[in-house]
Every structure is written in structure tokens, then in C-alpha cells.
Design an enzyme around this catalytic site. Structure first.
Site, mmCIF file in Angstrom:
data_model
loop_
_atom_site.group_PDB
_atom_site.id
_atom_site.type_symbol
_atom_site.label_atom_id
_atom_site.label_comp_id
_atom_site.label_asym_id
_atom_site.label_seq_id
_atom_site.Cartn_x
_atom_site.Cartn_y
_atom_site.Cartn_z
ATOM 1 N N GLU A 53 3.252 -29.902 15.730
ATOM 2 C CA GLU A 53 3.050 -29.286 14.418
ATOM 3 C C GLU A 53 4.328 -28.597 13.982
ATOM 4 O O GLU A 53 5.204 -28.329 14.803
ATOM 5 C CB GLU A 53 1.950 -28.197 14.485
ATOM 6 C CG GLU A 53 0.566 -28.732 14.786
ATOM 7 C CD GLU A 53 -0.455 -27.619 15.008
ATOM 8 O OE1 GLU A 53 -0.201 -26.467 14.606
ATOM 9 O OE2 GLU A 53 -1.497 -27.919 15.599
ATOM 10 N N ASN A 89 5.435 -25.048 11.761
ATOM 11 C CA ASN A 89 5.053 -23.840 11.029
ATOM 12 C C ASN A 89 6.130 -23.539 9.997
ATOM 13 O O ASN A 89 7.311 -23.555 10.317
ATOM 14 C CB ASN A 89 4.909 -22.654 11.974
ATOM 15 C CG ASN A 89 3.866 -22.914 13.035
ATOM 16 O OD1 ASN A 89 2.814 -23.483 12.744
ATOM 17 N ND2 ASN A 89 4.153 -22.549 14.261
ATOM 18 N N GLY A 92 -5.001 -25.232 17.257
ATOM 19 C CA GLY A 92 -6.069 -25.390 18.235
ATOM 20 C C GLY A 92 -7.455 -25.558 17.648
ATOM 21 O O GLY A 92 -8.419 -25.767 18.373
ATOM 22 N N LYS A 122 -7.886 -34.924 16.962
ATOM 23 C CA LYS A 122 -7.513 -33.696 16.246
ATOM 24 C C LYS A 122 -7.826 -33.817 14.762
ATOM 25 O O LYS A 122 -7.713 -34.898 14.191
ATOM 26 C CB LYS A 122 -5.999 -33.431 16.393
ATOM 27 C CG LYS A 122 -5.541 -33.134 17.805
ATOM 28 C CD LYS A 122 -4.042 -32.819 17.823
ATOM 29 C CE LYS A 122 -3.589 -32.396 19.216
ATOM 30 N NZ LYS A 122 -2.136 -32.090 19.251
ATOM 31 N N PHE A 158 -3.540 -37.360 25.412
ATOM 32 C CA PHE A 158 -3.717 -35.971 25.825
ATOM 33 C C PHE A 158 -2.762 -35.660 26.974
ATOM 34 O O PHE A 158 -2.810 -36.292 28.023
ATOM 35 C CB PHE A 158 -5.165 -35.713 26.257
ATOM 36 C CG PHE A 158 -5.413 -34.301 26.708
ATOM 37 C CD1 PHE A 158 -5.350 -33.247 25.812
ATOM 38 C CD2 PHE A 158 -5.695 -34.023 28.039
ATOM 39 C CE1 PHE A 158 -5.568 -31.945 26.230
ATOM 40 C CE2 PHE A 158 -5.926 -32.712 28.462
ATOM 41 C CZ PHE A 158 -5.858 -31.676 27.553
ATOM 42 N N LEU A 159 -1.877 -34.704 26.749
ATOM 43 C CA LEU A 159 -0.926 -34.300 27.796
ATOM 44 C C LEU A 159 -1.601 -33.231 28.651
ATOM 45 O O LEU A 159 -2.114 -32.243 28.132
ATOM 46 C CB LEU A 159 0.362 -33.775 27.160
ATOM 47 C CG LEU A 159 1.050 -34.766 26.205
ATOM 48 C CD1 LEU A 159 2.207 -34.100 25.472
ATOM 49 C CD2 LEU A 159 1.546 -35.990 26.954
ATOM 50 N N ARG A 211 6.740 -20.731 8.336
ATOM 51 C CA ARG A 211 6.817 -19.281 8.109
ATOM 52 C C ARG A 211 7.694 -18.633 9.182
ATOM 53 O O ARG A 211 8.075 -19.282 10.156
ATOM 54 C CB ARG A 211 5.415 -18.683 8.236
ATOM 55 C CG ARG A 211 4.826 -18.935 9.619
ATOM 56 C CD ARG A 211 3.562 -18.164 9.923
ATOM 57 N NE ARG A 211 3.238 -18.249 11.342
ATOM 58 C CZ ARG A 211 2.595 -19.246 11.923
ATOM 59 N NH1 ARG A 211 2.196 -20.279 11.202
ATOM 60 N NH2 ARG A 211 2.366 -19.236 13.219
HETATM 61 C C1 MV4 Z 1 -2.356 -31.094 22.509
HETATM 62 C C2 MV4 Z 1 -2.571 -30.830 23.879
HETATM 63 C C3 MV4 Z 1 -2.445 -31.885 24.774
HETATM 64 N N1 MV4 Z 1 -2.138 -33.107 24.315
HETATM 65 N N2 MV4 Z 1 -2.043 -32.348 22.120
HETATM 66 C C4 MV4 Z 1 -3.441 -26.769 20.888
HETATM 67 C C5 MV4 Z 1 -2.947 -26.070 19.686
HETATM 68 C C6 MV4 Z 1 -2.380 -27.092 18.813
HETATM 69 N N3 MV4 Z 1 -1.181 -26.570 18.226
HETATM 70 C C7 MV4 Z 1 -2.121 -28.259 19.671
HETATM 71 N N4 MV4 Z 1 -2.759 -27.997 20.929
HETATM 72 C C8 MV4 Z 1 -2.719 -28.871 21.949
HETATM 73 N N5 MV4 Z 1 -2.410 -30.154 21.589
HETATM 74 C C9 MV4 Z 1 -1.955 -33.320 23.011
HETATM 75 N N6 MV4 Z 1 -1.654 -34.557 22.590
HETATM 76 C C10 MV4 Z 1 -2.870 -29.517 24.260
HETATM 77 C C11 MV4 Z 1 -2.956 -28.540 23.291
HETATM 78 C C12 MV4 Z 1 -3.215 -27.206 23.770
HETATM 79 C C13 MV4 Z 1 -2.268 -26.196 23.662
HETATM 80 C C14 MV4 Z 1 -1.043 -26.394 23.050
HETATM 81 C C15 MV4 Z 1 -0.130 -25.370 22.936
HETATM 82 C C16 MV4 Z 1 -0.397 -24.131 23.470
HETATM 83 C C17 MV4 Z 1 -1.589 -23.911 24.084
HETATM 84 C C18 MV4 Z 1 -2.542 -24.922 24.202
HETATM 85 C C19 MV4 Z 1 -3.749 -24.687 24.831
HETATM 86 C C20 MV4 Z 1 -4.672 -25.680 24.930
HETATM 87 C C21 MV4 Z 1 -4.412 -26.949 24.405
#
Ligand code: MV4
Length: 446
Positions: A287, A289, A165, A158, A202-203, A291
């Protein structure tokens, strides 16, 4: 308390803030672009200032014009809404330097949370559970390979300057890692001017659950429970609900208490959202936010609190109106985002709304800035309204939502309403059985 608040936003959120200010007896000023001269927030405000041409960078993102509008009208505070300048640390600092109150956290708190590596480090220090991964930025491929082997594949790379995203790459195994690292780094450098990247486990099938928090800036803080925002497409949420169908009361109280403590220790001021991925009963911070969020009405429905009132109170130094013990969660709420978009492809569908009729009745709230005859300008976000439904439990909430969707009429443009009519008839949705990938799979016909 403030005499006059300037609202540095447009659309439904400008109206939302305007209503709260009026209720508190505070004068309102709105700023608008030339494209928004006919907008509802301009009609309802006490004063309005045209600050530039349609493109956001020349109007809603133009800090100097907004500060000038404050000086001209004598506004003593600015509410940024969401998007635009709401998470711009420099804007918060500039307002402070002009003795204008930014209704939100300090520039420093915005800055820390805007840098995803700093945010994660801060979260970990404050006792919030985080996703296993690199401790900060990864410098080279050898380090990345070592960390990935430690936490196990798949991993995700990331961008520190990313979020929401943007700038993410998944590596399924070691042979993917070099490419994921290089791509994420070069995309981050090009998009954000900062090529720092970090690695996480990665979840695969998490839910997106976020905790609403509020700090008074003086070491007190509360949590207002969670929202489940797993139903999204391309990182755009479309449906949010509280409580999460996946959590029990004990889990809610535990993660909520952790978040409230962290926000108190941070000395944070105002509304914030701590975002987690939730999988197999565990929370993993991703993360924060800094706001007010689009989906805040869901929390308002289940707590009976006005989050914008609280934001204004806290920013004025009056503190929160409640302590944690005063906060009770009642019933279930769901929000559907009504976008001016094709309901399958999600391509924007601006144009004139020939007929707009909103549903009513017990438990129904519609936040929108549009009306019959309103022409949606093509320059901005496609969100035109939000339908928020409350019931004593999820079943009652869904019954009301089905009925409210039947009543809702938006003619002249395409909207996401047909998609919601489909979702409320789906067995997985009725059972609350979905994760962050559910919607995209469903749309692909699976
Ligand atoms: C991830 C993840 C899986 N594993 N981190 C996408 C937006 C950003 N805020 C973080 N995101 C993700 N981080 C790990 N370690 C999968 C996503 C993700 C996701 C997260 C929240 C809502 C929708 C999503 C769609 C695709 C991937």
C-alpha cells in the site's frame, strides 16, 4: 510562503505542525471540538476556532466547518496531520476549489492510492515490486481458483477499499477459498460500500518495512530511507525504528532509488510512505500512504531533516530543501508509542493524568500534547505521546531507550510504558530479530 496555516487535527501532531509553522514565521490557527478546549494545541496557537461537539464526525471530520474556519480566519493553507481528513481526496479537492492550499498531495493522487487495486496497478506500472496475485479485481470463484492455483497457497483475499488490515481473509488451500472470497466480499461491501476484492500470495513471516518518500510535484523526488514497523498488534504499530535491523546499505539504496524514481514519475507532491512486506531478501509493495505518518520522527532523527518544514515548503511551491545526494543517514532511532491503554489488553484508559514527567538528555525527544492535570477525553485515539530515541548505533540507541523509559512517569492512567520496559529487556528485540507476528506471539506467552 503561506501567511497563515490552519491545523485540522489535535493532540501531539497538532503541536508538531504548530511548532514547524512557528519556526517558519507562519501564523497558526487550530480548530478544536468542545472536548478539546483545554488542549495544548489550542493554548499554543495564535488563533483557535471551536468547530463542534466531541464526536469526530461533527468536528475534526466536518469539512464545511473547517472550510468556514479558514474563511473566518483568512488561513491560506491547511495541514491535516494524520488520520481524520489527511487522506480524504474530497477534502483536498474542496480546499483547492476555495483557493486554500492542502498541505499534501493532489486529490487525484490520494484517490488512486486509497483504492488498493488502483494503487497496486500504479505501483507495478512505475516499476515497484508488488506481491504476486490477481491483476486487479477478481470477478468470480473460477477466476479466483485459477489465480490461486497459479501463485500457490496460502493466498490472501483483500478488499480494494480496505487497507491497514481491514477486510482481509486468508485461504490456506482451495477448500478455504470459496469462504474467504465470500466473507471478504460481503464484509467489504458492508464496511466500505465497495465489494471489489483482489488476491495475493500470502507471505507467512514478513517484516513490515516502509520507505519515506517526498515529491516536489514538479517531477523531482527523494527517498529518506526506511522504517521497520513490524512490531504491531492488531494492525496498530507500537514501535518503529530506522534503519531496519534486517536491511543492508545496498538493499536500502536499491529500494529507495526505485521508490524515488516512481514518485518523481508520478509527479507526486509532498510526503508519502510506500509500504512493503519484506521476506527472504525481497520487497513486495502492499500500500501507499499519502500523509505524514505517526512515526515520521524516526526518519527525522536519522536524516536530520524536518519533514513538516519540507511539507510546507513543497506545498508553497518552494520545492524540496535537499537533493538525494544531500541526504545522509546517521545512527539509529527508535520510537515507542505511549498510548493511554492497558499494556496487556490494549483497552483504552482515558482519565486524568495526575503526574506527567518526560525523560530528557542527549538523543531523547518526546512529542506529546498532554501535561500534569490534563484530562484525556474518551472520544479520540489513545496515543498521548511518542518517545523517540537516537544513538550512533542500535546498541547505543537501546541503552538510551532503557534509561529514558526508566525516567518516564505517567500517573493516573494506564499506559503502554510497562510493555516497552519489558521489550527493551527481551533478547529477540535486542537482536532486532522479529517479524510482523512477533508481538502477538510474545503477548500470548510464547
Ligand atoms: C499481507 C500479509 C501477508 N501477505 N499481504 C495487513 C495490513 C495491510 N496493510 C496489509 N497486511 C498484510 N498483508 C500478503 N500478501 C500480511 C499482512 C499483515 C500485516 C502487515 C503489516 C503489518 C502487520 C501485519 C499483521 C498481520 C497481517
Amino acid at each position: 510562503m503561506f501567511q497563515k496555516i490552519l491545523i485540522a487535527n489535535r493532540g501531539e501532531i497538532a503541536l508538531r505542525v504548530l511548532r514547524a509553522a512557528k519556526e517558519l514565521g507562519i501564523q497558526t490557527v487550530v480548530v478544536h471540538s468542545t472536548a478539546d478546549a483545554d488542549a495544548m494545541h489550542v493554548r499554543l496557537a495564535d488563533e483557535s476556532v471551536c468547530i463542534g461537539p466531541p464526536p469526530s464526525r461533527d468536528s475534526y471530520l466536518n469539512i464545511h466547518q473547517i472550510v468556514a474556519a479558514c474563511e473566518i480566519t483568512g488561513a491560506d493553507a491547511v495541514h491535516p496531520g494524520y488520520g481524520f481528513l489527511s487522506e480524504n481526496a474530497r477534502f483536498a479537492d474542496i480546499l483547492a476549489a476555495h483557493n486554500i492550499t492542502f498541505i499534501g498531495p493532489s486529490g487525484d493522487h490520494i484517490r488512486v492510492m486509497g483504492d488498493k487495486i488502483e494503487a497496486k496497478r500504479t505501483a507495478r506500472r512505475l516499476g515497484i515490486p508488488v506481491v504476486p496475485g490477481s491483476d486487479g479485481a477478481v470477478s468470480d470463484e473460477r477466476e479466483a481458483t485459477r489465480i490461486a492455483a497459479e501463485i500457490g497457497y496460502p493466498v490472501i483475499v483483500k478488499a480494494s477499499a480496505g487497507g491497514g488490515g481491514r477486510g482481509m481473509k486468508v485461504a490456506r488451500d482451495e477448500s478455504d477459498l470459496e469462504m474467504a472470497l465470500a466473507t471478504a466480499r460481503s464484509e467489504a461491501g458492508a464496511a466500505f460500500g465497495d465489494d471489489a476484492v483482489y488476491i495475493e500470495k500470502f507471505l507467512q513471516r514478513p517484516r513490515h518495512i516502509e520507505i519515506q518518500v517526498f515529491g516536489d510535484g514538479m517531477g523531482k523526488a527523494v527517498h529518506l530511507g526506511e522504517r521497520d514497523c513490524s512490531l504491531q498488534r492488531r494492525h496498530q504499530k507500537i514501535w518503529e525504528e530506522a534503519p531496519s535491523p534486517a536491511l543492508n546499505d545496498g538493499e536500502r539504496a536499491r529500494i529507495g532509488a526505485v521508490c524515488a524514481r516512481a514518485i518523481a514519475d508520478l509527479g507526486y507532491s509532498g510526503a508519502g510512505t510506500i509500504e512493503f512486506l519484506y521476506e527472504d531478501g525481497e520487497f513486495y509493495f502492499i500500500e501507499m500512504n499519502t500523509r505524514l505518518q505517526v512515526e515520521h520522527p524516526v526518519t527525522e532523527a536519522v536524516t536530520d531533516l524536518d519533514l513538516v518544514h519540507e511539507q510546507i515548503r513543497v506545498a508553497s511551491g518552494a520545492g524540496l530543501s535537499v537533493t538525494q545526494d544531500d541526504i545522509r543517514f546517521t545512527g539509529h532511532a527508535i520510537e515507542c508509542r505511549i498510548n493511554a491503554e492497558d499494556p496487556r489488553s490494549f483497552t483504552p484508559s482515558p482519565g486524568t493524568i495526575t503526574h506527567f514527567h518526560t525523560p530528557g538528555g542527549l538523543g531523547i525527544r518526546v512529542d506529546s500534547g498532554v501535561y500534569s492535570g490534563y484530562r484525556i477525553p474518551p472520544y479520540y485515539d489513545s496515543l498521548i505521546g511518542k518517545l523517540i530515541v537516537h544513538g550512533r548505533n542500535r546498541v547505543e540507541c537501546m541503552m538510551r531507550l532503557r534509561r529514558a523509559l526508566d525516567e518516564f512517569v505517567v500517573d493516573g492512567i494506564k499506559t503502554t510504558l510497562p510493555l516497552f520496559r519489558e521489550l527493551v529487556g527481551n533478547a529477540d528485540i535486542a537482536n532486532g530479530d522479529y517479524d510482523i507476528h512477533w508481538l502477538e506471539k510474545h503477548l500470548a506467552g510464547e
